[in-house]
Design an enzyme around this catalytic site. Sequence first.
Site, short mmCIF file in Angstrom:
data_model
loop_
_atom_site.label_atom_id
_atom_site.label_comp_id
_atom_site.label_asym_id
_atom_site.label_seq_id
_atom_site.Cartn_x
_atom_site.Cartn_y
_atom_site.Cartn_z
N TRP A 182 49.33 0.02 -7.55
CA TRP A 182 49.53 -0.28 -5.88
C TRP A 182 50.07 -1.46 -5.85
CZ3 TRP A 182 45.42 -2.91 -2.66
CH2 TRP A 182 45.62 -2.47 -1.13
N ALA B 209 38.58 2.65 -4.81
CA ALA B 209 38.98 2.96 -3.62
C ALA B 209 38.81 4.60 -3.05
CB ALA B 209 40.27 2.37 -3.30
N LYS C 246 38.36 4.99 2.53
CA LYS C 246 38.62 6.44 2.45
C LYS C 246 37.59 7.41 2.45
CE LYS C 246 42.38 3.83 1.16
NZ LYS C 246 43.66 3.82 1.48
N ASP D 62 39.30 -0.88 -10.00
CA ASP D 62 39.68 -0.57 -8.46
C ASP D 62 39.35 0.85 -8.19
OD1 ASP D 62 40.61 -0.47 -6.03
OD2 ASP D 62 42.71 -1.11 -6.56
C1 LMR Z 1 47.90 2.82 0.29
O1 LMR Z 1 48.17 2.77 -0.76
O2 LMR Z 1 48.67 3.34 1.22
C2 LMR Z 1 46.74 2.57 0.99
O3 LMR Z 1 45.87 1.83 -0.03
C3 LMR Z 1 46.79 1.61 2.36
C4 LMR Z 1 47.51 0.40 2.23
O4 LMR Z 1 46.64 -0.66 2.55
O5 LMR Z 1 48.46 0.05 1.44
#
Ligand code: LMR
Length: 395
Positions: free
Chosen positions: A130, A213, A246, A211
């Site tokens: 991410w 989420a 989520k 992590d």
């Molecule tokens: C995403 O990856 O789209 C989500 O986790 C929202 C974000 O804050 O980026």
Amino acid sequence: MLDKLERLPADTILGLAAACRADPNPDKVDLTLGVYMDEQGLCPVFDAVRQAQQALVAEERTKVYMPPAGDEMFNLGMQRLVLGNDSPALRDKRVGSVQAPGGCGALRIGAEIIRAAAPDARVWVSDPTWPVHFPLLGSSGLKFETYRYYDPVSHGVDFDAMVTDLEQAREGDVVLLHGCCHNPCGADLAIEQWGVIAAMAQRQGFLPFVDFAYQGLGDGLEEDAAGLRLIVERVPEVIIAASCSKNMGLYRERTGIALFVCRDEANAQALVSQALVAARRIYSMPPAHGALLAGRILASDTLSASWRSELDAMCRRINGLRTALRHKLEEKSGRDFGFIEREKGMFSFLGLSPEQALRLRSERSVYMLDSSRINVAGVNARNIDYLAQAVASVL
Ligand code: LMR
């Protein structure tokens, strides 16, 4: 002084979501931001959240600050949700926790703890990960290394490469793992592979930082926690950043928790005290609303049952969409998209180049990240044909 500052580009994910919102094309398809959307394209409020909220509004008598570590009912409920009701670490009181402003706040608190314990720690992150992991953890001063993870050819985890790279992680290093529903690729580790990573952590002495989420959006609440729980069972020290954005739909309420699994109770308490000092430096006290709702839901059999069944339906819908999208893309393109069905959670890469993703945006108003990460939950019965046709047209 301030006029020296230049305008910065928008965040990649949030900027694309905003561009999609501004697009007047009625056929536009928004697959950008990782939020669950129903068949109508809306991100719903869980019924259990609505009920907990009504009760809270009726009973709330003060808006005084939350305790620095957050709501106790929330913390206890989340510890059990993440680690399991019969977790030996919980039984031995080796787990400290602080409520945090979302999973992001929990990640940042985890980073502060790591920095305090080992200022030269290297954080190993998956390639890809991410993108927000970098500023979120890096702004605490930590340095990064990457380990190979996703193989774009097989559309799966390149586990041999991951292991080879992580062989260089040493004591004092941290390995960031996605607990389930990998963001951005959707390719998760199999339970045996979690076992291999746990053995490496034991042998090499690195600290797993998980992590977490998307619990409940891959295969189910318990199933999605299996890898993480295995790590906690076998490795003496683990940090976890969990989020209710989520799986309870509490996105805007910024509801998360940092969990510290430690060698003993005294160390768990020491880490909580460190986390409180770190939090005081950054945001002082956590927000109340989301944690008060989540705490009530987790503590009530009735609300919990309602929440679990709604979450389960979301999870089944995402998996159904994965199957439908796979078939639709194969029908329109004549290519193999079987990997979409094997991946978990909200995200998958479609395997397109940035140029193809850009063409989809400019020519068809189909919005996905440049990496071709899509939010599978943004697909619905109304847009699936249009989407598959558009993707086939740029292949
Ligand atoms: C995403 O990856 O789209 C989500 O986790 C929202 C974000 O804050 O980026």
